[in-house]
Design a protein around this motif. Structure first.
Motif, PDB file in Angstrom:
ATOM      1  N   PHE A   1       0.794  -1.223   0.000  1.00 36.02           N
ATOM      2  CA  PHE A   1       0.000   0.000   0.000  1.00 36.02           C
ATOM      3  C   PHE A   1       0.828   1.276   0.000  1.00 36.02           C
ATOM      4  CE2 PHE A   1      -2.666  -3.316   1.863  1.00 36.02           C
ATOM      5  CZ  PHE A   1      -3.738  -3.269   0.980  1.00 36.02           C
ATOM      6  N   GLY A   2       2.124   1.172   0.084  1.00 33.96           N
ATOM      7  CA  GLY A   2       2.995   2.338   0.021  1.00 33.96           C
ATOM      8  C   GLY A   2       3.253   2.962   1.382  1.00 33.96           C
ATOM      9  N   HIS A   3       4.204   3.872   1.393  1.00 31.10           N
ATOM     10  CA  HIS A   3       4.624   4.515   2.640  1.00 31.10           C
ATOM     11  C   HIS A   3       3.581   5.491   3.180  1.00 31.10           C
ATOM     12  CE1 HIS A   3       8.705   2.938   3.075  1.00 31.10           C
ATOM     13  NE2 HIS A   3       8.671   2.834   1.762  1.00 31.10           N
ATOM     14  N   GLU A   4       2.522   5.767   2.401  1.00 28.80           N
ATOM     15  CA  GLU A   4       1.463   6.658   2.894  1.00 28.80           C
ATOM     16  C   GLU A   4       0.785   6.096   4.139  1.00 28.80           C
ATOM     17  OE1 GLU A   4       0.951   5.383  -0.579  1.00 28.80           O
ATOM     18  OE2 GLU A   4       2.598   6.769  -0.944  1.00 28.80           O
ATOM     19  N   ILE A   5       0.796   4.774   4.297  1.00 32.27           N
ATOM     20  CA  ILE A   5       0.153   4.185   5.477  1.00 32.27           C
ATOM     21  C   ILE A   5       0.885   4.537   6.758  1.00 32.27           C
ATOM     22  CG2 ILE A   5      -0.820   2.266   4.164  1.00 32.27           C
ATOM     23  CD1 ILE A   5       1.340   0.539   5.646  1.00 32.27           C
ATOM     24  N   LEU A   6       2.099   5.067   6.618  1.00 31.26           N
ATOM     25  CA  LEU A   6       2.854   5.494   7.799  1.00 31.26           C
ATOM     26  C   LEU A   6       2.484   6.907   8.225  1.00 31.26           C
ATOM     27  CD1 LEU A   6       6.365   4.132   6.777  1.00 31.26           C
ATOM     28  CD2 LEU A   6       4.688   3.063   8.281  1.00 31.26           C
ATOM     29  N   ASP A   7       1.711   7.616   7.387  1.00 27.27           N
ATOM     30  CA  ASP A   7       1.304   8.988   7.692  1.00 27.27           C
ATOM     31  C   ASP A   7       0.121   8.971   8.658  1.00 27.27           C
ATOM     32  OD1 ASP A   7       3.255   9.972   6.026  1.00 27.27           O
ATOM     33  OD2 ASP A   7       1.914  10.101   4.296  1.00 27.27           O
ATOM     34  N   VAL A   8       0.404   8.706   9.894  1.00 25.87           N
ATOM     35  CA  VAL A   8      -0.624   8.636  10.929  1.00 25.87           C
ATOM     36  C   VAL A   8      -0.748  10.011  11.568  1.00 25.87           C
ATOM     37  CG1 VAL A   8      -1.263   7.523  13.097  1.00 25.87           C
ATOM     38  CG2 VAL A   8      -0.107   6.207  11.321  1.00 25.87           C
ATOM     39  N   GLN A   9      -1.979  10.489  11.721  1.00 21.11           N
ATOM     40  CA  GLN A   9      -2.220  11.825  12.268  1.00 21.11           C
ATOM     41  C   GLN A   9      -1.708  11.977  13.692  1.00 21.11           C
ATOM     42  OE1 GLN A   9      -3.352  14.452  10.528  1.00 21.11           O
ATOM     43  NE2 GLN A   9      -3.307  13.117   8.750  1.00 21.11           N
ATOM     44  N   ALA A  10      -1.968  10.986  14.518  1.00 18.87           N
ATOM     45  CA  ALA A  10      -1.557  11.062  15.928  1.00 18.87           C
ATOM     46  C   ALA A  10      -0.833   9.770  16.291  1.00 18.87           C
ATOM     47  CB  ALA A  10      -2.772  11.272  16.827  1.00 18.87           C
ATOM     48  N   PRO A  11       0.491   9.744  16.212  1.00 14.23           N
ATOM     49  CA  PRO A  11       1.212   8.508  16.520  1.00 14.23           C
ATOM     50  C   PRO A  11       1.011   8.083  17.973  1.00 14.23           C
ATOM     51  CG  PRO A  11       2.737  10.344  16.240  1.00 14.23           C
ATOM     52  CD  PRO A  11       1.380  10.848  15.890  1.00 14.23           C
ATOM     53  N   VAL A  12       1.059   6.784  18.206  1.00 15.20           N
ATOM     54  CA  VAL A  12       0.902   6.241  19.554  1.00 15.20           C
ATOM     55  C   VAL A  12       2.194   6.507  20.329  1.00 15.20           C
ATOM     56  CG1 VAL A  12       0.525   4.154  20.901  1.00 15.20           C
ATOM     57  CG2 VAL A  12      -0.658   4.453  18.719  1.00 15.20           C
ATOM     58  N   LEU A  13       2.081   7.243  21.417  1.00 16.14           N
ATOM     59  CA  LEU A  13       3.246   7.555  22.240  1.00 16.14           C
ATOM     60  C   LEU A  13       3.458   6.523  23.341  1.00 16.14           C
ATOM     61  CD1 LEU A  13       2.732  11.403  22.572  1.00 16.14           C
ATOM     62  CD2 LEU A  13       4.148  10.167  20.927  1.00 16.14           C
ATOM     63  N   GLU A  14       2.354   5.995  23.839  1.00 16.54           N
ATOM     64  CA  GLU A  14       2.423   5.011  24.916  1.00 16.54           C
ATOM     65  C   GLU A  14       1.171   4.152  24.841  1.00 16.54           C
ATOM     66  OE1 GLU A  14       2.447   4.940  29.787  1.00 16.54           O
ATOM     67  OE2 GLU A  14       3.210   6.694  28.759  1.00 16.54           O
TER      68      GLU A  14
END
Length: 77
Positions: A51-64
């Motif tokens: 699906f490409g590297h766009e799936i890594l563009d997460v609006q709010a990454p999980v910090l914990e």
């Protein structure tokens, strides 16, 4: 190298693992926690290749992340 937080669950018939903070659904399994973790790493790579590297563009990454119990009243409809 990108790091993901991964949830690994133990069930009666083995382990299930899934990453947090990734667009799309990736689930893996194994007879041991290490096998499930290795399988989820492979599944994440395949997901990105598909699906490409766009799936890594997460609006709010999980910090914990953590696991806790929650009481939920479930009613019958």
């Amino acid at each position: 190298m990108t790091q993901f937080k991964v949830v690994v669950e133990m069930h009666e018939d083995g382990y299930v693992a899934y990453p947090l903070g990734l667009n799309g659904v990736v689930v893996a399994q194994g007879e041991t926690s290490q096998a499930a973790l290795a399988d989820v790493k492979s599944a994440v790579c395949f997901h990105i290749e598909s699906f490409g590297h766009e799936i890594l563009d997460v609006q709010a990454p999980v910090l914990e992340a953590y696991v806790t119990d929650a009481d939920v009243q479930v009613g019958l409809r």
